[in-house]
Write a protein that holds these residues in place. Structure first.
Motif, PDB file in Angstrom:
ATOM      1  N   PRO A  37     -40.533  71.133 -25.518  1.00 25.35           N
ATOM      2  CA  PRO A  37     -41.484  70.250 -24.825  1.00 25.35           C
ATOM      3  C   PRO A  37     -41.857  69.000 -25.631  1.00 25.35           C
ATOM      4  N   LYS A  38     -41.735  69.063 -26.943  1.00 34.76           N
ATOM      5  CA  LYS A  38     -42.080  67.914 -27.784  1.00 34.76           C
ATOM      6  C   LYS A  38     -40.916  66.940 -27.924  1.00 34.76           C
ATOM      7  N   ILE A  39     -39.687  67.444 -27.785  1.00 33.05           N
ATOM      8  CA  ILE A  39     -38.510  66.622 -28.036  1.00 33.05           C
ATOM      9  C   ILE A  39     -37.808  66.176 -26.755  1.00 33.05           C
ATOM     10  N   ILE A  40     -37.557  67.106 -25.857  1.00 28.96           N
ATOM     11  CA  ILE A  40     -36.713  66.808 -24.696  1.00 28.96           C
ATOM     12  C   ILE A  40     -37.324  65.786 -23.736  1.00 28.96           C
ATOM     13  N   PRO A  41     -38.577  65.941 -23.272  1.00 27.58           N
ATOM     14  CA  PRO A  41     -39.084  64.940 -22.325  1.00 27.58           C
ATOM     15  C   PRO A  41     -39.105  63.514 -22.878  1.00 27.58           C
ATOM     16  N   PRO A  42     -39.600  63.273 -24.112  1.00 27.94           N
ATOM     17  CA  PRO A  42     -39.551  61.893 -24.610  1.00 27.94           C
ATOM     18  C   PRO A  42     -38.117  61.360 -24.746  1.00 27.94           C
ATOM     19  N   ALA A  43     -37.200  62.202 -25.228  1.00 22.33           N
ATOM     20  CA  ALA A  43     -35.810  61.762 -25.364  1.00 22.33           C
ATOM     21  C   ALA A  43     -35.195  61.478 -23.995  1.00 22.33           C
ATOM     22  N   ASP A  44     -35.503  62.328 -23.021  1.00 15.18           N
ATOM     23  CA  ASP A  44     -34.995  62.122 -21.666  1.00 15.18           C
ATOM     24  C   ASP A  44     -35.535  60.833 -21.050  1.00 15.18           C
ATOM     25  N   ARG A  45     -36.830  60.578 -21.225  1.00 12.97           N
ATOM     26  CA  ARG A  45     -37.412  59.340 -20.681  1.00 12.97           C
ATOM     27  C   ARG A  45     -36.753  58.109 -21.316  1.00 12.97           C
ATOM     28  N   PHE A  46     -36.499  58.175 -22.633  1.00 10.85           N
ATOM     29  CA  PHE A  46     -35.846  57.068 -23.337  1.00 10.85           C
ATOM     30  C   PHE A  46     -34.420  56.866 -22.813  1.00 10.85           C
ATOM     31  N   LEU A  47     -33.664  57.938 -22.739  1.00 10.12           N
ATOM     32  CA  LEU A  47     -32.286  57.855 -22.252  1.00 10.12           C
ATOM     33  C   LEU A  47     -32.244  57.329 -20.817  1.00 10.12           C
ATOM     34  N   ILE A  50     -32.976  53.457 -20.938  1.00  9.10           N
ATOM     35  CA  ILE A  50     -31.890  52.594 -21.429  1.00  9.10           C
ATOM     36  C   ILE A  50     -30.646  52.654 -20.539  1.00  9.10           C
ATOM     37  N   SER A  51     -30.536  53.695 -19.705  1.00  9.43           N
ATOM     38  CA  SER A  51     -29.375  53.794 -18.809  1.00  9.43           C
ATOM     39  C   SER A  51     -29.665  53.218 -17.429  1.00  9.43           C
ATOM     40  N   GLY A  52     -30.823  52.600 -17.276  1.00  9.74           N
ATOM     41  CA  GLY A  52     -31.175  52.045 -15.971  1.00  9.74           C
ATOM     42  C   GLY A  52     -31.440  53.128 -14.937  1.00  9.74           C
ATOM     43  N   GLY A  53     -31.924  54.293 -15.384  1.00 10.38           N
ATOM     44  CA  GLY A  53     -32.260  55.370 -14.462  1.00 10.38           C
ATOM     45  C   GLY A  53     -31.084  56.231 -14.037  1.00 10.38           C
ATOM     46  N   ARG A  54     -29.942  56.056 -14.682  1.00  3.27           N
ATOM     47  CA  ARG A  54     -28.744  56.778 -14.257  1.00  3.27           C
ATOM     48  C   ARG A  54     -28.490  58.076 -15.015  1.00  3.27           C
ATOM     49  N   VAL A  55     -29.115  58.275 -16.195  1.00  2.00           N
ATOM     50  CA  VAL A  55     -28.750  59.412 -17.037  1.00  2.00           C
ATOM     51  C   VAL A  55     -29.983  60.163 -17.515  1.00  2.00           C
ATOM     52  N   LEU A  56     -29.891  61.489 -17.440  1.00  3.75           N
ATOM     53  CA  LEU A  56     -30.822  62.400 -18.087  1.00  3.75           C
ATOM     54  C   LEU A  56     -29.969  63.425 -18.840  1.00  3.75           C
ATOM     55  N   MET A  57     -30.434  63.884 -19.997  1.00  2.00           N
ATOM     56  CA  MET A  57     -29.626  64.765 -20.853  1.00  2.00           C
ATOM     57  C   MET A  57     -29.156  66.019 -20.129  1.00  2.00           C
ATOM     58  N   GLY A  58     -30.057  66.693 -19.447  1.00  2.00           N
ATOM     59  CA  GLY A  58     -29.726  67.969 -18.828  1.00  2.00           C
ATOM     60  C   GLY A  58     -28.780  67.874 -17.659  1.00  2.00           C
ATOM     61  N   ARG A 122     -30.093  59.517 -10.690  1.00  2.00           N
ATOM     62  CA  ARG A 122     -28.808  58.816 -10.782  1.00  2.00           C
ATOM     63  C   ARG A 122     -28.900  57.359 -10.335  1.00  2.00           C
ATOM     64  N   GLY A 123     -29.932  56.676 -10.809  1.00  2.00           N
ATOM     65  CA  GLY A 123     -30.080  55.251 -10.545  1.00  2.00           C
ATOM     66  C   GLY A 123     -30.810  54.894  -9.264  1.00  2.00           C
ATOM     67  N   ARG A 124     -31.158  55.868  -8.449  1.00  2.00           N
ATOM     68  CA  ARG A 124     -31.918  55.602  -7.212  1.00  2.00           C
ATOM     69  C   ARG A 124     -33.365  56.023  -7.419  1.00  2.00           C
TER      70      ARG A 124
END
Length: 181
Positions: A37-47, A50-58, A122-124
């Motif tokens: 909970p401390k690592i994944i949500p912030p990293a996911d929001r960052f990713l 920077i991907s224009g809303g197209r990518v999430l880690m999971g 996925r960007g939408r």
């Protein structure tokens, strides 16, 4: 003529399928529920940003979306990356698992108070209305969710609570949500 796959698309898909059992196991560990909970949500929001809303880690394991709710206390937008189960009719199922912790996640309380939200997938960006499922609707959705990601049963056991299940239904955006209004 055969359709060509993207150069790494096939490889990435095979790797994610092969690793899925490992990640399912990993997500059931207590260490994961303490650290994730401390690592994944912030990293996911960052990713996602920077991907224009197209990518999430999971997304390599199961579909994910970025849910934006209205904070029930602050009234401010709150973004949460979540696993989801897209349904054939364009709706999405999401689960308030909170990594198997004892309390419901804040975003689920936000949706109960203000069901209007948006999802980025996925960007939408899709305006949605959340519906907390109960009774037979919840059971049907729960069965589909467990088949999709069996870890949810483990989270129920560990948390000692019934996990909240929501159906996110696309809606027409309000004038305030429409660009250039």
């Amino acid at each position: 003529m055969a359709q060509q796959q993207p150069p790494n698309g096939g490889i990435m898909r095979r790797v994610s399928v092969a690793l899925r059992p490992f990640f399912q196991w990993l997500t059931t560990t207590r260490g994961f529920s303490r650290v994730a909970p401390k690592i994944i949500p912030p990293a996911d929001r960052f990713l996602n940003r920077i991907s224009g809303g197209r990518v999430l880690m999971g997304d390599q394991m199961i579909p994910h979306l970025l849910l934006t709710t209205t904070g029930s206390k602050s009234g401010l937008p709150r973004q949460t990356p979540l696993a989801c189960l897209p349904e054939a009719d364009g709706t999405f199922l999401i689960v308030g698992s909170n990594f198997g912790k004892e309390h419901h996640p804040a975003w689920s309380g936000n949706l109960i108070r203000t069901p209007e939200a948006t999802v980025s997938i996925r960007g939408r960006v899709v305006p949605v209305t959340a519906r907390l499922l109960t009774g037979p609707d919840r059971q049907q959705a729960w069965d589909a969710l467990k088949a999709h990601w069996p870890v949810y049963d483990h989270y129920t056991e560990r948390s000692g609570r019934e996990l909240r299940v929501f159906r996110l239904v696309p809606r027409t955006p309000s004038p305030a949500e429409t660009p250039n209004s």
